[in-house]
Design a protein around this motif. Structure first.
Motif, PDB file in Angstrom:
ATOM      1  N   LYS A 179       0.821  -1.209   0.000  1.00  0.00           N
ATOM      2  CA  LYS A 179       0.000   0.000   0.000  1.00  0.00           C
ATOM      3  C   LYS A 179       0.858   1.264   0.000  1.00  0.00           C
ATOM      4  N   THR A 180       0.506   2.169  -0.879  1.00  0.00           N
ATOM      5  CA  THR A 180       1.138   3.490  -0.994  1.00  0.00           C
ATOM      6  C   THR A 180       2.649   3.381  -1.184  1.00  0.00           C
ATOM      7  N   PRO A 181       3.099   2.782  -2.278  1.00  0.00           N
ATOM      8  CA  PRO A 181       4.542   2.704  -2.530  1.00  0.00           C
ATOM      9  C   PRO A 181       5.142   4.085  -2.745  1.00  0.00           C
ATOM     10  N   HIS A 182       6.333   4.273  -2.224  1.00  0.00           N
ATOM     11  CA  HIS A 182       6.971   5.591  -2.337  1.00  0.00           C
ATOM     12  C   HIS A 182       8.366   5.443  -2.954  1.00  0.00           C
ATOM     13  N   GLY A 183       9.411   5.522  -2.139  1.00  0.00           N
ATOM     14  CA  GLY A 183      10.755   5.430  -2.679  1.00  0.00           C
ATOM     15  C   GLY A 183      11.125   4.015  -3.084  1.00  0.00           C
ATOM     16  N   LEU A 184      11.995   3.904  -4.096  1.00  0.00           N
ATOM     17  CA  LEU A 184      12.459   2.597  -4.550  1.00  0.00           C
ATOM     18  C   LEU A 184      13.875   2.716  -5.072  1.00  0.00           C
ATOM     19  N   ARG A 185      14.619   1.621  -4.978  1.00  0.00           N
ATOM     20  CA  ARG A 185      15.960   1.570  -5.563  1.00  0.00           C
ATOM     21  C   ARG A 185      16.228   0.144  -6.037  1.00  0.00           C
ATOM     22  N   MET A 186      17.120   0.038  -7.012  1.00  0.00           N
ATOM     23  CA  MET A 186      17.502  -1.263  -7.547  1.00  0.00           C
ATOM     24  C   MET A 186      18.775  -1.745  -6.861  1.00  0.00           C
ATOM     25  N   ASN A 187      18.776  -3.031  -6.490  1.00  0.00           N
ATOM     26  CA  ASN A 187      19.981  -3.643  -5.941  1.00  0.00           C
ATOM     27  C   ASN A 187      21.107  -3.492  -6.966  1.00  0.00           C
ATOM     28  N   PRO A 188      22.344  -3.189  -6.514  1.00  0.00           N
ATOM     29  CA  PRO A 188      23.458  -3.050  -7.467  1.00  0.00           C
ATOM     30  C   PRO A 188      23.632  -4.243  -8.404  1.00  0.00           C
ATOM     31  N   SER A 189      23.162  -5.417  -8.005  1.00  0.00           N
ATOM     32  CA  SER A 189      23.229  -6.590  -8.880  1.00  0.00           C
ATOM     33  C   SER A 189      22.291  -6.466 -10.068  1.00  0.00           C
ATOM     34  N   GLY A 190      21.287  -5.597  -9.952  1.00  0.00           N
ATOM     35  CA  GLY A 190      20.296  -5.420 -11.003  1.00  0.00           C
ATOM     36  C   GLY A 190      19.196  -6.455 -11.010  1.00  0.00           C
TER      37      GLY A 190
END
Length: 350
Positions: free
Chosen positions: A160-171
């Motif tokens: 619910k209510t996704p906000h910030g996200l980042r990709m693991n350096p492995s991709g």
């Protein structure tokens, strides 16, 4: 600062800051949410250039090769509180969609305007610059966007209510902070689906990976902590007390430090960044920034951290060797999202 409004409606801000440090190179971008603009700081000259947008920008992200700037937000002039109130009154009313803008990072000219989901919050792009991922806080999803084709090619359900996200350096994985469900969604990039949810602190806002991908740091805005998650076990290790209402987090390239920006509230803003030692998972320095510290970015060489301050509408430059603010640079009003660009790759997107 001197403001010059040019015929093309570009707002150029000649910074009245002291002469820039000769070792400072690169560019910093901010999403100026209250000004419907983005600002680009040339760290070498001290010049700040702001460009108005057709959206209210919440987040910005530079592609890894430094050529593209991605910006997300709702259409300018849309009052979300009013829209939601109208929806309660009329079940037939559709919430307006948000937009992803793709800009040339050097000229800040617009290359594409793509409708995504409702209330887009953050955007990331993969290492090769092919696919962008946009969190839609209003419909609990991620829009998967083909950058070259300028179109949505997929949708991924989240918490619910996704906000910030980042990709693991492995991709291989993306971690998403679900602000409304106190969890982090783990997304399998190849399968384009959620494969796990990790319980974290209350109202998480953003995630930040260590360079080896073994740990992810998650800001818990209500608990005033940064939660550390073991990515192999997908389990919380510890919660690190920081300042009031931490928002964005970012690790240095050597993995030694994680910086958390402490925003506080509108009525009682915080003005600090917490520097966390990743070896001990304890705060070893609290750095005074501007009011409403919100966004964090780190230079590619790790020498500086940049904090965007929403209330002061400034960017604080931190020397990561001394943990001291060396400069405060005025940008557009309500600066929140932030991204750093170093040298542009000579190769084009593939």
């Amino acid at each position: 600062a001197l403001l010059l409004l040019l015929p093309d409606m570009t707002l150029r801000v000649a910074s009245a800051e002291p002469a820039p440090f000769t070792q400072e190179k690169g560019f910093v971008y901010t999403a100026d949410q209250q000004a419907n603009s983005i600002s680009m700081i040339d760290l070498g000259t001290g010049l700040v250039k702001s460009v108005r947008l057709p959206i209210t920008p919440h987040n910005v992200q530079v592609s890894h090769d430094g050529r593209l700037l991605l910006v997300v937000g709702m259409p300018a002039g849309v009052d979300m509180a009013e829209e939601k109130s109208d929806m309660v009154m009329s079940s037939r009313k559709a919430m307006p969609l948000g937009h992803l803008l793709i800009l040339d990072a050097t000229t800040m000219s617009n290359l594409a305007n793509i409708e995504v989901g409702n209330e887009p919050a953050h955007v990331i792009i993969d290492q090769v610059g092919k696919i962008a991922y946009v969190t839609n806080a209003g419909d609990n999803s991620i829009s998967v966007v083909n950058v070259a084709q300028h179109k949505i090619v997929g949708r991924i359900e989240t918490g619910k209510t996704p906000h910030g996200l980042r990709m693991n350096p492995s991709g291989r994985e993306i971690y998403v902070a679900n602000n409304g469900s106190d969890t982090v969604s783990v997304i399998d990039v190849k399968a384009a689906r959620e494969v796990a949810r990790v319980k974290v602190g209350k109202a998480p806002a953003q995630v930040g990976f260590t360079p080896d991908g073994k740990r992810v740091y998650v800001s818990s805005t209500i608990d005033n902590t940064v939660v550390v998650v073991d990515t192999a076990r997908r389990k919380q290790i510890v919660a690190v007390p920081v300042g009031r209402k931490p928002i964005q987090v970012f690790a240095t390239p050597n993995g030694r430090y994680v910086y958390a920006a402490n925003e506080g509230t509108k009525e009682n803003p915080d003005n600090t960044a917490s520097a966390i030692d990743t070896a001990t998972n304890k705060v070893f320095a609290t750095i005074v920034t501007g009011k409403g510290a919100h966004g964090v970015a780190v230079a590619n060489d790790g020498s500086r951290a940049f904090i965007s301050n929403t209330i002061d509408s400034t960017v604080s430059v931190i020397d990561t060797s001394t943990q001291q603010v060396t400069r405060s640079i005025k940008v557009g009003k309500g600066s929140g999202g932030i991204s750093f660009r170093g040298k542009v790759s000579p190769e084009s997107n593939k």
